[in-house]
Design a protein around this motif. Sequence first.
Motif, PDB file in Angstrom:
ATOM      1  N   GLY A 176      -2.532   9.423  -0.373  1.00  9.90           N
ATOM      2  CA  GLY A 176      -1.646   9.414   0.783  1.00  9.90           C
ATOM      3  C   GLY A 176      -2.130   8.592   1.958  1.00  9.90           C
ATOM      4  N   ARG A 177      -3.308   7.951   1.846  1.00  8.29           N
ATOM      5  CA  ARG A 177      -3.839   7.189   2.979  1.00  8.29           C
ATOM      6  C   ARG A 177      -3.598   5.682   2.847  1.00  8.29           C
ATOM      7  NH1 ARG A 177      -7.353  10.076   6.079  1.00  8.29           N
ATOM      8  NH2 ARG A 177      -6.709   8.551   7.657  1.00  8.29           N
ATOM      9  N   ARG A 178      -3.095   5.246   1.712  1.00 12.58           N
ATOM     10  CA  ARG A 178      -2.807   3.824   1.557  1.00 12.58           C
ATOM     11  C   ARG A 178      -1.617   3.453   2.429  1.00 12.58           C
ATOM     12  NH1 ARG A 178      -0.928   0.764  -4.103  1.00 12.58           N
ATOM     13  NH2 ARG A 178      -0.282  -1.217  -3.131  1.00 12.58           N
ATOM     14  N   PRO A 179      -1.788   2.492   3.329  1.00  7.42           N
ATOM     15  CA  PRO A 179      -0.670   2.098   4.197  1.00  7.42           C
ATOM     16  C   PRO A 179       0.465   1.477   3.378  1.00  7.42           C
ATOM     17  CG  PRO A 179      -2.766   1.279   5.047  1.00  7.42           C
ATOM     18  CD  PRO A 179      -3.021   1.766   3.652  1.00  7.42           C
ATOM     19  N   ALA A 180       1.686   1.725   3.815  1.00  7.34           N
ATOM     20  CA  ALA A 180       2.836   1.142   3.124  1.00  7.34           C
ATOM     21  C   ALA A 180       2.782  -0.376   3.144  1.00  7.34           C
ATOM     22  CB  ALA A 180       4.126   1.642   3.765  1.00  7.34           C
ATOM     23  N   ALA A 181       2.160  -0.941   4.187  1.00 10.06           N
ATOM     24  CA  ALA A 181       2.077  -2.400   4.303  1.00 10.06           C
ATOM     25  C   ALA A 181       1.046  -3.001   3.366  1.00 10.06           C
ATOM     26  CB  ALA A 181       1.737  -2.791   5.742  1.00 10.06           C
ATOM     27  N   LEU A 182       0.186  -2.178   2.761  1.00  7.05           N
ATOM     28  CA  LEU A 182      -0.825  -2.693   1.838  1.00  7.05           C
ATOM     29  C   LEU A 182      -0.206  -2.803   0.449  1.00  7.05           C
ATOM     30  CD1 LEU A 182      -3.703  -3.687   1.511  1.00  7.05           C
ATOM     31  CD2 LEU A 182      -4.423  -1.320   1.100  1.00  7.05           C
ATOM     32  N   ILE A 183       0.678  -3.770   0.313  1.00  6.05           N
ATOM     33  CA  ILE A 183       1.419  -3.962  -0.927  1.00  6.05           C
ATOM     34  C   ILE A 183       0.585  -4.781  -1.921  1.00  6.05           C
ATOM     35  CG2 ILE A 183       3.655  -3.864   0.227  1.00  6.05           C
ATOM     36  CD1 ILE A 183       3.719  -6.956   0.042  1.00  6.05           C
ATOM     37  N   ASP A 184       1.031  -4.816  -3.148  1.00  8.37           N
ATOM     38  CA  ASP A 184       0.520  -5.790  -4.107  1.00  8.37           C
ATOM     39  C   ASP A 184       1.373  -7.041  -3.942  1.00  8.37           C
ATOM     40  OD1 ASP A 184      -1.340  -3.949  -5.200  1.00  8.37           O
ATOM     41  OD2 ASP A 184       0.247  -3.076  -6.431  1.00  8.37           O
ATOM     42  N   LEU A 185       0.768  -8.126  -3.526  1.00  7.42           N
ATOM     43  CA  LEU A 185       1.547  -9.338  -3.294  1.00  7.42           C
ATOM     44  C   LEU A 185       2.308  -9.738  -4.554  1.00  7.42           C
ATOM     45  CD1 LEU A 185      -0.873 -11.588  -1.201  1.00  7.42           C
ATOM     46  CD2 LEU A 185       1.162 -10.384  -0.391  1.00  7.42           C
ATOM     47  N   PRO A 186       3.556 -10.161  -4.422  1.00  2.00           N
ATOM     48  CA  PRO A 186       4.341 -10.543  -5.604  1.00  2.00           C
ATOM     49  C   PRO A 186       3.847 -11.849  -6.201  1.00  2.00           C
ATOM     50  CG  PRO A 186       5.562 -11.028  -3.602  1.00  2.00           C
ATOM     51  CD  PRO A 186       4.339 -10.278  -3.167  1.00  2.00           C
ATOM     52  N   HIS A 187       4.287 -12.123  -7.403  1.00  2.37           N
ATOM     53  CA  HIS A 187       4.036 -13.405  -8.060  1.00  2.37           C
ATOM     54  C   HIS A 187       5.117 -14.370  -7.590  1.00  2.37           C
ATOM     55  CE1 HIS A 187       3.609 -16.473 -11.156  1.00  2.37           C
ATOM     56  NE2 HIS A 187       2.460 -15.932 -11.493  1.00  2.37           N
TER      57      HIS A 187
END
Length: 421
Positions: free
Chosen positions: A148-159
């Motif tokens: 629950g601490r991973r920020p929503a903005a810390l996405i996996d960048l798309p290809h």
Amino acid sequence: MTNVTRRGLLSLAGAGGVGAAAGFVGHGAFSTTGAAAVTPSDTVAFYGDKQAGITTPAQDRLHIAAFDVLTEDRDELIGLLKDWTAAAAAMTQGLDAGTTGAVNGPYDAPPEDTGEAQGLSASNLTVTFGFGSTLFEKDGAARFGLAGRRPAALIDLPHFPGDDLQEQRSDGDLVIQACSDDPQVAVHAIRNLARIGFGKVRVRWSQLGFGRTSSTSRSQQTPRNLFGFKDGTSNVRAEDSTLLDQHVWVPTGGPAAEEWMAGGSYLVARRIRMHIETWDRTSLREQEAVVGRTKAEGAPMSGGTEFTEPDFAATGRANAPLIASDSHVRLAHPDQNKGVQMLRRGYNFTDGSDGLGHLDAGLFFIAFVTDARSHYVPMQRAMARHDTMSVDYLVHTGSGLYAVPPGIQEGGYVGESLFVS
């Protein structure tokens, strides 16, 4: 007189933070022995509200490395972050890593500092830390009690279209960016942090960079990339406090579980290989059309000087736009991207040849943004599809996004607010 560290007279002169840091020796203390000393003019404060190495005037050299965490023990990870914090604080002030440094430990034991920076100045070294998404969860399972601490903005960048990403050059649980005006000082920093982490982390990828490709202060001239063009003319700079708040720093008032990132930023890293040989056979007219700026001064093709705002409505012969619709300048400009901007901090790189007679060279792109979902991904999608430079002359071979927490206070450690709730 007692011997002092390389540049150790800083502490005797009361250099900011060095004397106080001497008391923070529970993890990764530094040596008080060594060689030459210099004035504090080439040191950058490590502790503060923001991490150094973001708005710091961009140094000339880079060594950046990402790490995979081997341990699954939360306390062991925290201990490593404390060790890294103490060592980085020492090295940025020109001091050795470890309690005995490079030469004063037991003669039959490995030195605690590798020693290649002995006698060198601090060279404005900064060390900046970030956390990748896989530090929080991996293969669907939470790690280190960070559910629950991973920020929503810390996405996996798309290809993105045209990407040729290599797994061994992408992602990672942790990232460390070391920037300096001396390449050996930057390499020394990463090398010693990797040594401290032995058995707990392993290097996933690393990159050396030379020749900054953007200015992060108005005191700096605009540099050139390996295509020979000025790069980063419209970059956000340290003096632009309002723009930094809008586009770089994470604001307060977000979800409680993400408040640990308030005042931090997100680091976008992309290894971009340039097709040097193809570019070098392209006419000057075509090069300028692709970039959208003149090669000599960096002025927009619509006229003026380097810092003149591009006029995208200006036309020339046959009513054609002076700045082509598929030019790099047009597609990267804030006017074409809902006003969003980035603080770029990239570097040139040359990694030998590819075995086919072509240089493996290009731009190691680094940008700091408040949220990659709004400030990087849409722009990169558009450029990957329509920017002639991206389509014909570049290929992205590495990629990563990292949460860079706010600054570290003396007595604390990097990411402390994430682990202490």
